[in-house]
Write an enzyme that holds these catalytic residues in place. Structure first.
Site, PDB file in Angstrom:
ATOM      1  N   HIS A  63       1.271  12.708  -3.946  1.00 46.35           N
ATOM      2  CA  HIS A  63      -0.149  12.027  -3.276  1.00 46.35           C
ATOM      3  C   HIS A  63      -0.875  13.621  -2.918  1.00 46.35           C
ATOM      4  O   HIS A  63      -1.832  14.182  -3.906  1.00 46.35           O
ATOM      5  CB  HIS A  63       0.021  11.596  -1.568  1.00 46.35           C
TER       6      HIS A  63
ATOM      7  N   SER B  71       2.252   5.349   3.199  1.00 46.15           N
ATOM      8  CA  SER B  71       3.795   5.784   2.477  1.00 46.15           C
ATOM      9  C   SER B  71       4.869   5.181   3.370  1.00 46.15           C
ATOM     10  O   SER B  71       4.732   5.989   4.214  1.00 46.15           O
ATOM     11  CB  SER B  71       2.712   6.888   1.750  1.00 46.15           C
TER      12      SER B  71
END
Length: 495
Positions: A425, A331
């Protein structure tokens, strides 16, 4: 919304077929008389189009408004070419057609009175139902009836995108507007719940229009060419999207992933380097790396599509690769450079104080820069020139790694992770697993996060526990590497 998370900026890929703009000057470009005429037209439209709230006893017996009244609103709205005009109409709708506060006060008093009197449960429950009914804003009825029109749900997605944009530009503000946004988001969340979503996989043999939309919607790592797109849906790669049952084949949220032998630490190895072979060898696949998720419709921001998509894709991969047990993201860290520049700027103003670096680090960096650390480094980070010096890149690795770890782990908004991708997340139950130095050497990666990227790892057996701990007690589950970097920050830096 950029990054593997909900904050991604969506591109409008599904424009409505709106009717031409009504004749007449625009609201903000003519004299006061013209502006007043359009304002009066808006008020008249809303008076006709927004259905009156039936009295409680007739709530199920009152006929729906004529379809034409809702269509008139859609047509009029579609003819407003300027964002300011649309914002004005939405503001009038929010302020003038919300909750009847007098009714709410009356029904609340009734509930309170019954609470202090010995009555049957049915009487109290009906009083509470009356109160719930009074709390429904009047414009909700308009949205509900528009949703039944052909293309109505799509129109409401577009309308909410306009509302979010108007709020961001401060064209329309206030509690009534925020309330209407929340009501519309709640309605869209119901219409776009997982039961109405179709999971579709993209391959090189998918329709050209789908490939084009996927390419245009990529908000994290832009697609450069058709060959680039072909690689992202080819061997050792997967691309999935959700579509709505009312519009099959039209992507709402798109997920790209790579099938690798280990957890990836560099995005260029995924989006630029070619896979080892044209034929997948299952014994070489040990990990699935989610490296991009993009929302294609800004109006669906905050609707829980990304979370559902990841969960559905994991199940799909487990069917295809029963042995696959490692799931992780790679990410970006949007906002880290901006945060770091803010800290450097604050310390520069505070009598040139520099407490981000250890003494030995400050000395080395100052020697390389040939000047004061804070001011010179701030200028270099703003221009991305620092990556041209291998010596400076090496010198900055340790301090920037621990600063980034603190930014992700320690900087909070209302007790949750400040970084939107981290928050996404962690809500899903992932572990903040590994920071990766120079993981994204692209201009965007250097500009937004000093080239750093992070893996959020999904241990499937623990995601529910981790999610509950984060959402309930705001506890972030992190690996030893991340916690060690945070400890080094707390030892070496003073903010």
């Amino acid at each position: 919304m950029r990054g593997l998370g909900p904050g991604l900026r969506a591109r409008r890929l599904l424009p409505l077929r709106l009717l031409p703009r009504p004749p007449g000057p625009r609201l903000w470009s003519g004299p006061a008389a013209v502006a007043g005429a359009l304002e009066r037209a808006m008020d008249e439209l809303l008076r006709r189009a927004v259905p009156a709230t039936p009295v409680y006893e007739l709530r199920e017996k009152t006929p729906a408004p004529a379809e034409g009244q809702c269509a008139d609103f859609v047509s009029f709205y579609g003819g407003l070419a300027e964002a300011a005009e649309r914002a004005e109409l939405l503001g009038r709708l929010a302020r003038g057609f919300g909750v009847d506060h007098g009714q709410v006060a009356e029904q609340s008093a009734g509930v309170l009175q019954l609470r202090h009197q010995p009555r049957e449960a049915a009487v109290l429950l009906q009083a509470e139902d009356r109160l719930r009914y009074a709390l429904v804003p009047r414009y909700r009825g308009l949205f509900h009836h528009i949703s039944k029109l052909d293309g109505g749900v799509r129109f409401l997605v577009r309308l909410r995108a306009d509302l979010l944009e108007a709020q961001a530009l401060k064209l329309v503000e206030g509690p009534h507007v925020r309330e209407m946004n929340g009501v519309l988001k709640g309605m869209l969340s119901e219409w776009f719940s997982s039961g109405f979503l179709n999971l579709e996989r993209v391959t090189w043999h998918s329709p050209c229009e789908v490939l084009q939309k996927i390419s245009e919607s990529e908000a994290v790592h832009p697609v450069k060419s058709w060959m680039d797109m072909k690689q992202r849906v080819g061997p050792y790669r997967r691309c999935y999207f959700f579509s709505h049952c009312s519009t099959p084949g039209e992507p709402l949220v798109v997920l790209h992933l790579a099938l690798t032998s280990e957890i990836s630490s560099n995005i260029q190895a995924i989006v630029k380097e070619h896979p080892p072979s044209e034929t997948e060898e299952k014994n070489k696949i040990a990990a699935a790396i989610f490296y991009s998720i993009s929302l294609t419709q800004q109006g669906l921001q905050g609707v829980e599509l990304g979370t559902f998509l990841i969960k559905r894709v994991v199940k799909e991969l487990q069917k295809e690769f029963p042995h696959l047990g490692t799931f992780s993201s790679l990410s970006p860290i949007p906002g880290f450079t901006k945060w770091l520049l803010g800290v450097l700027n604050a310390q520069a103003k505070d009598h040139g104080r520099s407490e981000l670096f250890a003494e030995s680090e400050s000395k080395e960096i100052s020697e390389i820069l040939g000047g004061p650390v804070n001011e010179t480094l701030k200028a270099l980070l703003s221009s991305n020139e620092w990556v041209q010096s291998e010596r400076l890149v090496r010198a900055l690795q340790a301090p920037l790694m621990r600063l980034c770890a603190w930014y992700l782990y320690g900087e909070k908004h209302r007790g949750y992770a400040l970084n939107p991708v981290a928050n996404f997340h962690l809500q899903n139950g992932a572990v903040m697993w590994r920071l990766n130095w120079m993981a994204d050497a692209s201009l965007r990666g250097i500009s937004s996060s000093c080239g750093l990227m992070v893996n959020y790892r999904y241990y499937l057996e623990d995601t529910a526990i981790n999610s509950t701990a984060y959402l309930g007690s705001k506890t972030i589950k992190a690996s030893e590497q991340v916690l060690s970097l945070v400890a080094q920050f707390q030892k070496n830096s003073k903010l």
